[in-house]
Motif scaffolding. Structure first.
Motif, PDB file in Angstrom:
ATOM      1  N   THR A  61     -42.731   8.926 -58.441  1.00  0.00           N
ATOM      2  CA  THR A  61     -43.413   8.383 -57.238  1.00  0.00           C
ATOM      3  C   THR A  61     -42.526   7.035 -56.418  1.00  0.00           C
ATOM      4  N   VAL A  62     -42.421   7.258 -55.181  1.00  0.00           N
ATOM      5  CA  VAL A  62     -41.725   6.476 -54.426  1.00  0.00           C
ATOM      6  C   VAL A  62     -42.811   5.869 -53.551  1.00  0.00           C
ATOM      7  N   LEU A  63     -42.569   4.510 -53.456  1.00  0.00           N
ATOM      8  CA  LEU A  63     -43.427   3.958 -52.404  1.00  0.00           C
ATOM      9  C   LEU A  63     -42.891   3.573 -51.164  1.00  0.00           C
ATOM     10  N   THR A  64     -43.328   3.943 -49.876  1.00  0.00           N
ATOM     11  CA  THR A  64     -42.607   3.439 -48.777  1.00  0.00           C
ATOM     12  C   THR A  64     -43.602   3.030 -47.562  1.00  0.00           C
ATOM     13  N   GLY A  65     -43.150   2.156 -46.813  1.00  0.00           N
ATOM     14  CA  GLY A  65     -44.004   1.665 -45.848  1.00  0.00           C
ATOM     15  C   GLY A  65     -43.246   0.974 -44.586  1.00  0.00           C
ATOM     16  N   HIS A  66     -43.580   0.982 -43.582  1.00  0.00           N
ATOM     17  CA  HIS A  66     -43.028   0.604 -42.326  1.00  0.00           C
ATOM     18  C   HIS A  66     -43.856  -0.655 -41.788  1.00  0.00           C
ATOM     19  N   SER A  67     -42.942  -1.787 -41.500  1.00  0.00           N
ATOM     20  CA  SER A  67     -43.758  -3.021 -40.996  1.00  0.00           C
ATOM     21  C   SER A  67     -44.504  -3.639 -41.727  1.00  0.00           C
ATOM     22  N   ALA A  68     -45.891  -3.699 -41.319  1.00  0.00           N
ATOM     23  CA  ALA A  68     -46.920  -4.126 -42.076  1.00  0.00           C
ATOM     24  C   ALA A  68     -47.142  -3.276 -43.438  1.00  0.00           C
ATOM     25  N   GLY A  69     -46.867  -1.987 -43.020  1.00  0.00           N
ATOM     26  CA  GLY A  69     -46.978  -0.985 -44.062  1.00  0.00           C
ATOM     27  C   GLY A  69     -45.859  -1.388 -45.249  1.00  0.00           C
ATOM     28  N   GLY A  70     -44.680  -1.816 -44.924  1.00  0.00           N
ATOM     29  CA  GLY A  70     -43.759  -2.229 -45.678  1.00  0.00           C
ATOM     30  C   GLY A  70     -44.218  -3.520 -46.647  1.00  0.00           C
ATOM     31  N   ASP A  90     -52.063  -5.080 -65.568  1.00  0.00           N
ATOM     32  CA  ASP A  90     -51.331  -5.539 -66.807  1.00  0.00           C
ATOM     33  C   ASP A  90     -49.938  -5.176 -67.130  1.00  0.00           C
ATOM     34  N   ARG A  91     -49.501  -4.214 -66.025  1.00  0.00           N
ATOM     35  CA  ARG A  91     -48.147  -3.905 -66.275  1.00  0.00           C
ATOM     36  C   ARG A  91     -47.666  -3.329 -65.050  1.00  0.00           C
ATOM     37  N   PRO A  92     -46.356  -3.340 -64.751  1.00  0.00           N
ATOM     38  CA  PRO A  92     -45.862  -2.705 -63.540  1.00  0.00           C
ATOM     39  C   PRO A  92     -46.354  -1.375 -63.296  1.00  0.00           C
ATOM     40  N   ALA A  93     -46.412  -0.970 -61.875  1.00  0.00           N
ATOM     41  CA  ALA A  93     -46.701   0.319 -61.488  1.00  0.00           C
ATOM     42  C   ALA A  93     -45.725   1.180 -61.949  1.00  0.00           C
ATOM     43  N   PRO A  94     -46.200   2.459 -62.322  1.00  0.00           N
ATOM     44  CA  PRO A  94     -45.128   3.538 -62.847  1.00  0.00           C
ATOM     45  C   PRO A  94     -44.650   4.150 -61.552  1.00  0.00           C
ATOM     46  N   LEU A  95     -43.513   3.432 -61.028  1.00  0.00           N
ATOM     47  CA  LEU A  95     -42.955   4.077 -59.773  1.00  0.00           C
ATOM     48  C   LEU A  95     -41.548   4.148 -59.908  1.00  0.00           C
ATOM     49  N   ARG A  96     -40.987   5.172 -59.043  1.00  0.00           N
ATOM     50  CA  ARG A  96     -39.342   5.223 -59.316  1.00  0.00           C
ATOM     51  C   ARG A  96     -38.765   4.294 -58.462  1.00  0.00           C
ATOM     52  N   GLY A  97     -39.530   3.662 -57.396  1.00  0.00           N
ATOM     53  CA  GLY A  97     -38.970   2.662 -56.569  1.00  0.00           C
ATOM     54  C   GLY A  97     -39.655   2.691 -55.332  1.00  0.00           C
ATOM     55  N   VAL A  98     -39.141   1.441 -54.518  1.00  0.00           N
ATOM     56  CA  VAL A  98     -40.041   1.153 -53.031  1.00  0.00           C
ATOM     57  C   VAL A  98     -38.927   1.223 -51.992  1.00  0.00           C
ATOM     58  N   VAL A  99     -39.112   1.917 -50.827  1.00  0.00           N
ATOM     59  CA  VAL A  99     -38.243   1.643 -49.882  1.00  0.00           C
ATOM     60  C   VAL A  99     -39.088   1.014 -48.682  1.00  0.00           C
ATOM     61  N   ALA A 100     -39.005  -0.212 -48.425  1.00  0.00           N
ATOM     62  CA  ALA A 100     -39.617  -0.786 -47.311  1.00  0.00           C
ATOM     63  C   ALA A 100     -38.731  -0.968 -46.310  1.00  0.00           C
ATOM     64  N   LEU A 101     -39.407  -0.348 -44.842  1.00  0.00           N
ATOM     65  CA  LEU A 101     -38.817  -0.264 -43.700  1.00  0.00           C
ATOM     66  C   LEU A 101     -39.211  -1.449 -42.891  1.00  0.00           C
ATOM     67  N   ALA A 102     -38.068  -2.339 -42.393  1.00  0.00           N
ATOM     68  CA  ALA A 102     -38.578  -3.429 -41.580  1.00  0.00           C
ATOM     69  C   ALA A 102     -39.665  -4.173 -42.007  1.00  0.00           C
TER      70      ALA A 102
END
Length: 340
Positions: free
Chosen positions: A188-197, A218-230
């Motif tokens: 899972t990768v999280l992405t979001g734009h602006s306020a969503g970033g 209690d632990r980091p989310a099991p994510l492959r990563g985050v791509v935050a857009l602006a």
């Protein structure tokens, strides 16, 4: 304030990004009882993506979770990013497009917990409450007045905006398995734009929230990563630059609550996350200027974490989610690098 040429360019980019008709999802699921507590799912369509042959043969695809922008205000809902969600699905990703409660006009915001009339109706479910937030009360910030004399919608709802994002991410694995059998929730990768970033960065940092935060994990989310857009990634810098008419300050409830609530909401104070993170930023962005992303990257470096920062020349705020813009293809590639 941007000069005339920059403002005209931004307006043209926004018009292009918002000109695409909404794309209907393949499935929708509720993560709570409120009409805004829903997630739209888009099945991977293959085609122009970067799907390795082995994964393609296995029939699975990484899950990209999209958190839309719009300064946490009610005038923008998830429909404006459905073409972007479809773009990612056509590149071989399974996609979850999350809706959440946002701000309302001054006349209805104070002490109100009603939802946006823009949202589509959803099924029933159980919501997620915040003990700290309930004690703090509903949104108390008021909107500014726009040029026409009308009320500018208040940015966000404290604590509901954060309640919803936390609840959606917690419910997402089970909902995705049911709605999108091909989705691999372990990629899972999280992405979001602006306020969503901002919300994407915040959701990835919940394990770093103060101990009394109801959203803390209690632990980091099991994510492959985050791509935050602006992203609105540093509230102090965003406020100094008056980003989105003081949206960050409004999100936290106004001057009275801004300093107290920042440790619970500002991604630049929630580092290092230990999760691979990339920021994608247009150099000519006049909505959320480059300085905001750079400040977050600097804060991460000071915390001992390397955050990628991809700066795109001659790109403003909206091409990052515009399927016909080259910048959108860059975003998809950044997501692919983390997902596969």
């Amino acid at each position: 304030m941007p000069d005339q040429a920059a403002a005209a360019r931004d307006a043209a980019e926004e018009a292009s990004a918002l000109s695409h008709p909404p794309v209907a999802p393949d499935a929708t699921a509720a993560y709570g009882a409120h009409p805004d507590q829903v997630i739209d799912f888009y099945a991977p369509r293959g085609g122009a993506g970067h799907v390795p042959s082995g994964a393609e043969a296995a029939g699975t695809a990484p899950l990209v979770v999209v958190l839309h922008g719009g300064a946490w205000r009610s005038r923008y809902d998830r429909r404006h990013v459905t073409p972007f969600a479809d773009f990612l699905a056509r590149r071989g990703f399974a996609v979850a497009n999350v809706e959440y409660r946002r701000g309302e006009t001054d006349a209805t915001a104070t002490g109100s917990a009603t939802g946006s009339t823009q949202a589509v109706a959803a099924g029933s479910g159980s919501g997620s409450g915040s003990a700290e937030a309930s004690a703090a009360g509903a949104v108390g910030a008021t909107g500014s007045t726009d040029a026409s004399g009308g009320a500018t919608p208040v940015a966000g709802r404290w604590p509901e905006t954060f309640d919803d994002v936390a609840a959606a991410l917690d419910a997402l694995p089970a909902l995705a398995r049911e709605a999108l059998p091909r989705a691999d929730v372990n990629r899972t990768v999280l992405t979001g734009h602006s306020a969503g970033g901002h919300l994407a960065l915040w959701a990835a940092a919940r394990h770093l929230l103060p101990a009394d935060a109801a959203w803390r994990t209690d632990r980091p989310a099991p994510l492959r990563g985050v791509v935050a857009l602006a992203p609105l990634a540093d509230f102090e810098v965003a406020e100094k630059l008056a980003v989105c008419e003081g949206a960050a300050r409004q999100l936290l409830g106004g001057d009275e609550h801004f300093a107290l609530r920042r440790p619970y909401a500002d991604p630049s104070l929630l580092l290092p996350t230990g999760i691979a993170t990339t920021l994608v930023q247009g150099r000519t962005d006049v909505v959320v200027p480059q300085a905001v992303a750079e400040s977050y990257a600097d804060a991460a470096a000071k915390a001992g974490e390397v955050v990628g920062l991809t700066l795109l020349e001659d790109v403003g705020h909206f091409p990052l989610i515009d399927p016909v813009a080259d910048a959108c293809a860059v975003v998809a590639e950044e997501i692919a690098q983390l997902a596969w």
